[in-house]
Design an enzyme around this catalytic site. Structure first.
Site, mmCIF file in Angstrom:
data_model
loop_
_atom_site.group_PDB
_atom_site.id
_atom_site.type_symbol
_atom_site.label_atom_id
_atom_site.label_comp_id
_atom_site.label_asym_id
_atom_site.label_seq_id
_atom_site.Cartn_x
_atom_site.Cartn_y
_atom_site.Cartn_z
ATOM 1 N NE ARG A 1 3.000 2.177 -9.070
ATOM 2 C CZ ARG A 1 3.095 0.918 -8.677
ATOM 3 N NH1 ARG A 1 4.283 0.390 -8.415
ATOM 4 N NH2 ARG A 1 2.030 0.174 -8.542
ATOM 5 C CG ASP B 1 0.923 -3.174 -1.537
ATOM 6 O OD1 ASP B 1 1.767 -2.453 -2.108
ATOM 7 O OD2 ASP B 1 0.749 -4.375 -1.819
#
Lengths: 432, 322
Positions: free
Chosen positions: A69, A310
Site C-alpha cells: 500500500r 496476496d
C-alpha cells in the site's frame, strides 16, 4: 554480531533435499556451515548462540505477491509496517504488486519503493511493476527501465489484462527482458458487481456470484499465448479446479508456466462468508470444498509451484461495513505459518513440500538464485519456527497496520520466533 | 401469548422454525381484526419508538410498517436515505451509532446491500426488522404471503407452490421458498435460465423451464415482478418475449388447480408478468396480501418490541448474524 550459530534444529532445506537435525553457522551475513554438529566449536565471545532443539530452521520465505500500500494508501500499511509484518511471518523477500497510488508503472516509483525499503532494512523488497500504464490494460510500461530499477516481474494485479492482443505483446516484450509476467486471471465481463463465489452459498446469501469460469477462461487463453510467445508466465492466486486442470495439462507439455496459491484459498471455502463476514471477502473469491481439495492436491504434486500470500491490508473503514461496500483482500504474511502447518498436521501436505513452496520454488522464479536456500555461501536469510507454539492472533500480536484476517482473536499453533536477513535480526519474538 | 418468540431480531426466514412462523401468524391473526374495526388502534406499543430506515425507495412496505406501528400506538418516524447521498455521506456504521443515540426500540431497515440489516443488528442494542435486503431476504413479505395462503387454503402444509419470474434477483422468492419448505410444501421455480441463480436446486426447490409443467397441479401461483433493468446485461431480450413465454394469463392459469390462488408482491407490471384479467380476477389475492401485510408487521413489531425483556435476557440470536 558477526557470527551466529543455530544449534540442533530441524533443518528443512528443500533446495538441497535436506530434512535433518543439524547446526547452521552464519558468519558475516552468509551461511558458512550446515550439518550435524557443524557448530560444535563455534562458541565464545561475539558468537550469538541459539538453541534450536525442537524447532524448524528454514530458508527465509519468498512471497511473490503482497500489497504493501505504499505509496498512496499508507493508512492501510506502509513499506515499514509491511516489511515488519513479513519478517514476523518468516518472509525475507517480498514482491509488492503495482496497484499503489500512483501505480508502480515507472522507474521513479520502483526506485522510491526500493529506497524506502532499504532505509527501513529487514526483509528484502523486490517490486513487481505494472504490465500496462496505469493498470489500464492498453499501453505497455517501460519494462527495461523498470527492471533496471529493481522490478523482478510485471503484473497488473487487481486488474486482468483483458485485451488478448495487449497480453500477447506484453508477453513478448516481457520475455525480451526475461521478466516474469504474472496475470490476475479474471474476465471482468463475467464478474460485474460480483461479491463472492457463484454457487449455492451466494444464492442463499443473495450476493452476486463470481463464476469459476471468469478465471478459467483467462488462464486458458493466456496458456495458449504463453505457448506461442515463450514468456515466463505466472498465474496469480489460483482459486479454481478448472485452472488447476489447465495448468496441469500445460505443464505436462513442458510449457514454462508457473502458478501460486494463497493460504486462504488452501484452507477456507465460500461457507466462511456466511454471516456476511467481510474479512472473508477476497478476489479471487473463496470457492468450494472441491476447489480447495484440488488446490491442495495441485500444490502437493507441483502443478501449483508456490505459495504466495496476496497480503492485502485494509483499514476498518473498508471492512467494517456492509458486505457489498467492503474491499476485497485478506492479510496473509503473519498467519501463513500457523495456517499452513494445520495442513501438514492434517496430513494433506508434507513439511518439506510446504517449505519448498514457500522458499526455493518461488525463489526460482526470481532473476537470481540467491534466495530460498540454506546452501553454504548463500546470504543468511532464514527463519526459526516453533511448530507447536500456540498463540492468539490479536491485534497487538500483529505487526501489520491492518488486522484484516479471518483468524483474528483465534488461537493457532505455529509461530516464527526469529527471522534473519543477511544474518541480521529482522524479527525476534520477545514474549516468553 | 404462549411459547414466546425467542429472537431479538427478524432478519430473515433463515433461522426461524415452523413453530416461530406459526407463532407470528397466530399473533398476526389477533391483530388482523384491529385493522377492520372503526377505531383501528390499540395501545400495545405506547411509548415505544420505531424507526423506518429505508435506503431504497419503497411506498407499500414503508407505509405498511408505518401503519402497523401507528395502529399499535408506537411513535413511528421515517428516515429515507437516497442511495446516491450515501456514497458521499456517512457510513452505515456511523448511521448505526447515530440511531443508537436516539434510543429506538425497533429499527425497520430496507437496504440495497444483502446483509446490511445483519450488519446493523450486530451493532445496535435495539431490535432490527429486515424490510428487504438486496437480493437476500424479505421476511415480512414471506410471512404475509404465508398468512394469505393459510387464510385462503386453510393450511400451509403440503401445498404445491409455483414461483414464476426473476428468482435470481428476488429476495421475496428466497424468503418465500425458505418459509414454504418449513411446511413441507413443494416449491417450483420457473423462469428463463438467465433469471435463475446458480445452485438454486440445492435449496430444495424444483426448477422448470416452461410454465405449463410448473403450473400443473399448483395450489398457489406466485408471480414476481420483472424489472426493466433486467433488459440490460443480456438477461432478457425483451419484455414482449417475456410476457409471451412466462407471463401469466387466463390460458396459463388454467394449468394450475381449479381452486388455485394467484399472488404478486407488487407493484405489478400488468401485461408483462401478469395479465390484467388475472390480476383483477377471482383467483387473485393480491389485495389480501396487502391487508395481511399490516397485520403481520404489527405482529412482528409487537413480538420484538412489546415482549422484550431488556438486555441480557438470554434470548438467542439467529445463526446468520455476523
Amino acid at each position: 554480531m558477526n557470527t551466529t550459530v543455530l544449534r540442533a534444529g530441524r533443518v528443512l532445506d528443500p533446495s538441497r533435499g535436506v530434512d535433518e537435525v543439524a547446526d547452521v553457522v552464519i558468519e558475516r551475513g552468509r551461511i558458512t556451515r550446515v550439518g550435524k554438529d557443524a557448530g560444535r566449536d563455534v562458541t565464545g565471545e561475539g558468537v550469538r548462540e541459539v538453541d534450536a532443539t525442537g524447532l524448524w530452521v528454514v530458508p527465509g520465505f519468498v512471497d511473490l505477491h503482497v500489497h504493501l500500500r505504499d505509496p498512496g494508501h499508507e493508512y492501510k500499511e506502509d513499506i515499514a509496517s509491511g516489511l515488519d509484518a513479513a519478517a514476523a511471518g518468516g518472509f525475507t523477500t517480498v514482491c509488492p504488486m503495482a496497484n499503489t497510488a500512483p501505480v508502480n508503472d515507472t522507474r521513479a516509483i520502483t526506485e522510491t519503493m526500493v529506497a524506502r525499503a532499504a532505509a527501513h532494512g529487514g526483509t528484502r523488497l523486490r517490486p513487481i511493476a505494472a504490465i500496462t500504464k496505469g493498470l489500464r490494460g492498453d499501453e505497455l510500461t517501460e519494462m527495461a527501465d523498470l527492471r533496471e530499477a529493481g522490478a523482478v516481474g510485471v503484473s497488473d494485479d487487481g486488474r486482468c489484462v483483458m485485451n488478448a492482443s495487449v497480453m500477447r505483446r506484453a508477453m513478448e516484450y516481457a520475455r525480451t527482458f526475461d521478466l516474469l509476467i504474472t496475470q490476475h486471471c479474471e474476465d471482468h465481463h463475467l464478474t460485474r458487481d460480483a461479491q463472492m463465489h457463484e454457487g449455492e452459498v451466494a444464492t442463499r446469501l443473495g450476493l452476486r456470484g463470481w463464476p469459476r469460469e471468469a478465471e478459467d477462461i483467462i488462464v486458458a487463453r493466456d496458456l495458449i499465448l504463453a505457448e506461442r510467445t515463450g514468456a515466463r508466465y505466472h498465474v496469480a492466486h489460483v482459486s479454481s479446479l478448472g485452472s488447476v486442470r489447465l495448468l496441469r495439462e500445460a505443464k505436462s507439455r513442458g510449457l514454462r508456466v508457473s502458478a501460486e496459491v494463497t493460504p486462504h484459498h488452501l484452507t477456507l471455502t465460500d461457507e466462511a462468508v456466511v454471516g456476511y463476514r467481510t474479512c472473508c471477502k477476497v478476489n479471487p473469491p473463496l470457492r468450494t470444498e472441491a476447489d480447495r481439495r484440488a488446490l491442495i492436491e495441485a500444490l502437493a504434486d507441483g502443478t501449483i509451484d508456490c505459495i504466495a500470500t496476496d497480503h492485502a491490508p485494509h483499514s476498518p473503514l473498508e471492512k467494517d461495513c456492509e458486505f457489498e461496500a467492503a474491499a476485497v483482500g485478506i492479510n496473509g504474511l503473519e498467519t501463513t505459518v500457523p495456517t499452513l502447518l494445520a495442513l501438514v498436521e492434517a496430513g494433506h501436505l508434507s513439511a518439506s513440500r510446504l517449505v519448498e513452496a514457500l522458499t526455493i520454488a518461488p525463489a526460482r522464479l526470481l532473476p537470481d538464485a540467491d534466495a530460498g536456500s540454506l546452501r553454504v555461501g548463500a546470504p543468511a536469510d532464514l527463519a526459526l519456527i516453533d511448530p507447536g507454539r500456540r498463540w492468539t492472533v490479536t491485534k497487538d500480536a500483529l505487526r501489520s497496520r491492518s488486522h484484516n484476517t479471518p483468524l483474528l482473536d483465534q488461537e493457532v499453533a505455529g509461530r516464527v520466533l526469529l527471522t534473519l536477513v543477511a544474518g541480521e535480526v529482522a524479527h525476534e519474538l520477545r514474549t516468553q | 401469548m404462549s411459547g414466546g418468540f425467542h429472537h431479538r431480531h427478524l432478519l430473515g426466514v433463515e433461522g426461524l422454525t415452523a413453530t416461530d412462523v406459526l407463532h407470528l401468524l397466530d399473533t398476526a391473526e389477533a391483530f388482523f381484526a384491529v385493522s377492520r374495526r372503526p377505531v383501528r388502534k390499540v395501545p400495545t406499543l405506547r411509548g415505544k419508538t420505531v424507526i423506518n430506515l429505508f435506503y431504497e425507495a419503497s411506498t407499500r412496505t414503508r407505509t405498511s410498517f408505518e401503519l402497523a406501528g401507528k395502529r399499535l400506538s408506537a411513535d413511528v418516524v421515517n428516515m429515507s436515505v437516497a442511495a446516491s447521498s450515501v456514497k458521499k455521506g456517512e457510513t452505515l456504521y456511523d448511521t448505526c451509532k447515530t440511531l443508537e443515540a436516539m434510543q429506538p426500540d425497533v429499527v425497520v431497515m430496507r437496504h440495497g446491500a444483502s446483509g446490511a440489516p445483519h450488519f446493523i443488528a450486530s451493532r445496535l442494542r435495539c431490535a432490527v426488522i429486515n424490510a428487504g435486503d438486496g437480493m437476500h431476504e424479505h421476511p415480512t413479505q414471506a410471512l404475509l404471503d404465508a398468512f394469505t395462503i393459510r387464510r385462503a387454503k386453510g393450511r400451509l402444509d403440503g401445498l404445491t407452490v409455483a414461483i414464476c419470474g426473476d428468482v435470481a434477483h428476488s429476495r421475496v422468492a428466497r424468503s418465500d421458498a425458505l418459509l414454504l419448505r418449513l411446511f413441507g410444501c413443494t416449491v417450483r421455480v420457473v423462469a428463463p435460465r438467465t433469471l435463475l441463480p446458480d445452485g438454486i436446486e440445492s435449496t430444495g426447490v424444483e426448477v422448470y423451464d416452461r410454465l405449463e409443467p410448473a403450473l400443473d397441479g399448483a395450489d398457489v401461483v406466485m408471480v414476481l415482478r420483472i424489472q426493466r433493468e433486467r433488459l440490460e446485461g443480456a438477461l432478457l431480450p425483451s419484455l414482449r418475449e417475456y410476457a409471451r413465454t412466462f407471463g401469466l394469463g387466463p390460458r396459463q392459469l388454467a394449468w394450475a388447480k381449479p381452486d388455485a390462488i394467484v399472488m404478486h408482491p407488487g407493484p405489478m407490471n400488468r401485461g408483462v408478468e401478469i395479465d390484467t384479467t388475472v390480476a383483477d380476477g377471482p383467483k387473485s389475492v393480491v389485495l389480501d396480501q396487502v391487508e395481511a401485510g399490516v397485520a403481520v408487521r404489527m405482529a412482528a413489531l409487537y413480538l420484538l418490541a412489546g415482549e422484550r425483556r431488556g438486555e441480557g435476557d438470554g434470548v438467542h440470536e439467529p445463526a446468520s448474524e455476523g
